[in-house]
Design a protein around this motif. Structure first.
Motif, PDB file in Angstrom:
ATOM      1  N   UNK A   1       0.862  -1.178   0.000  1.00 23.69           N
ATOM      2  CA  UNK A   1       0.000   0.000   0.000  1.00 23.69           C
ATOM      3  C   UNK A   1       0.902   1.233   0.000  1.00 23.69           C
ATOM      4  N   UNK A   2       0.651   2.153  -0.892  1.00 20.33           N
ATOM      5  CA  UNK A   2       1.417   3.400  -0.953  1.00 20.33           C
ATOM      6  C   UNK A   2       0.454   4.547  -0.692  1.00 20.33           C
ATOM      7  N   UNK A   3       0.708   5.321   0.359  1.00 17.91           N
ATOM      8  CA  UNK A   3      -0.153   6.446   0.697  1.00 17.91           C
ATOM      9  C   UNK A   3       0.628   7.434   1.537  1.00 17.91           C
ATOM     10  N   UNK A   4       0.145   8.659   1.587  1.00 15.20           N
ATOM     11  CA  UNK A   4       0.744   9.665   2.459  1.00 15.20           C
ATOM     12  C   UNK A   4       0.036   9.586   3.803  1.00 15.20           C
TER      13      UNK A   4
ATOM     14  N   UNK B   1       2.556   7.658  16.295  1.00 15.20           N
ATOM     15  CA  UNK B   1       1.724   6.808  15.457  1.00 15.20           C
ATOM     16  C   UNK B   1       1.704   7.325  14.024  1.00 15.20           C
ATOM     17  N   UNK B   2       1.626   6.414  13.089  1.00 16.56           N
ATOM     18  CA  UNK B   2       1.448   6.787  11.689  1.00 16.56           C
ATOM     19  C   UNK B   2      -0.052   6.713  11.405  1.00 16.56           C
ATOM     20  N   UNK B   3      -0.637   7.843  11.077  1.00 14.30           N
ATOM     21  CA  UNK B   3      -2.082   7.918  10.882  1.00 14.30           C
ATOM     22  C   UNK B   3      -2.385   7.943   9.385  1.00 14.30           C
ATOM     23  N   UNK B   4      -2.931   6.860   8.851  1.00 13.90           N
ATOM     24  CA  UNK B   4      -3.201   6.784   7.412  1.00 13.90           C
ATOM     25  C   UNK B   4      -4.487   7.521   7.040  1.00 13.90           C
ATOM     26  N   UNK B   5      -4.633   7.860   5.763  1.00 17.93           N
ATOM     27  CA  UNK B   5      -5.893   8.467   5.338  1.00 17.93           C
ATOM     28  C   UNK B   5      -7.062   7.485   5.504  1.00 17.93           C
ATOM     29  N   UNK B   6      -8.285   8.022   5.582  1.00 15.08           N
ATOM     30  CA  UNK B   6      -9.469   7.186   5.855  1.00 15.08           C
ATOM     31  C   UNK B   6      -9.634   6.034   4.876  1.00 15.08           C
ATOM     32  N   UNK B   7      -9.325   6.259   3.598  1.00 12.65           N
ATOM     33  CA  UNK B   7      -9.534   5.192   2.613  1.00 12.65           C
ATOM     34  C   UNK B   7      -8.597   3.998   2.825  1.00 12.65           C
ATOM     35  N   UNK B   8      -7.527   4.167   3.594  1.00 12.82           N
ATOM     36  CA  UNK B   8      -6.624   3.049   3.866  1.00 12.82           C
ATOM     37  C   UNK B   8      -6.842   2.427   5.232  1.00 12.82           C
ATOM     38  N   UNK B   9      -7.617   3.054   6.105  1.00 14.30           N
ATOM     39  CA  UNK B   9      -7.795   2.526   7.452  1.00 14.30           C
ATOM     40  C   UNK B   9      -8.462   1.156   7.448  1.00 14.30           C
TER      41      UNK B   9
ATOM     42  N   UNK C   1      -8.369  -1.059   4.993  1.00 17.42           N
ATOM     43  CA  UNK C   1      -7.419  -2.026   4.426  1.00 17.42           C
ATOM     44  C   UNK C   1      -6.381  -2.424   5.472  1.00 17.42           C
ATOM     45  N   UNK C   2      -5.892  -1.442   6.228  1.00 17.07           N
ATOM     46  CA  UNK C   2      -4.867  -1.727   7.232  1.00 17.07           C
ATOM     47  C   UNK C   2      -5.437  -2.451   8.450  1.00 17.07           C
ATOM     48  N   UNK C   3      -6.735  -2.288   8.698  1.00 16.51           N
ATOM     49  CA  UNK C   3      -7.373  -2.982   9.819  1.00 16.51           C
ATOM     50  C   UNK C   3      -7.248  -4.494   9.656  1.00 16.51           C
ATOM     51  N   UNK C   4      -7.235  -4.972   8.413  1.00 18.60           N
ATOM     52  CA  UNK C   4      -7.109  -6.406   8.142  1.00 18.60           C
ATOM     53  C   UNK C   4      -5.740  -6.942   8.558  1.00 18.60           C
ATOM     54  N   UNK C   5      -4.755  -6.051   8.705  1.00 15.17           N
ATOM     55  CA  UNK C   5      -3.398  -6.468   9.073  1.00 15.17           C
ATOM     56  C   UNK C   5      -3.170  -6.445  10.575  1.00 15.17           C
TER      57      UNK C   5
END
Length: 46
Positions: free
Chosen positions: A4-7, A18-26, A28-32
């Motif tokens: 996943x590549x995101x700012x 903490x690294x806070x990802x944008x909402x559209x990736x949250x 996807x990252x929850x699955x990890x």
């Protein structure tokens, strides 16, 4: 392998950073959750 590549934004929470990802990736990252992952952080100069 998933890539996943995101700012993201780095925020401080009590004693941790903490690294806070944008909402559209949250979702996807929850699955990890609980898995060990590799993180590459790149700071772009303005």
């Amino acid at each position: 392998m998933l890539i996943y590549v995101f700012k993201a934004r780095v925020v401080k929470s009590n004693t941790r950073y903490l690294i806070y990802p944008p909402k559209e990736y949250q979702e996807k990252l929850k699955k990890l959750h609980g898995k060990e992952i590799n993180v590459i952080a790149i700071e772009e100069s303005d």
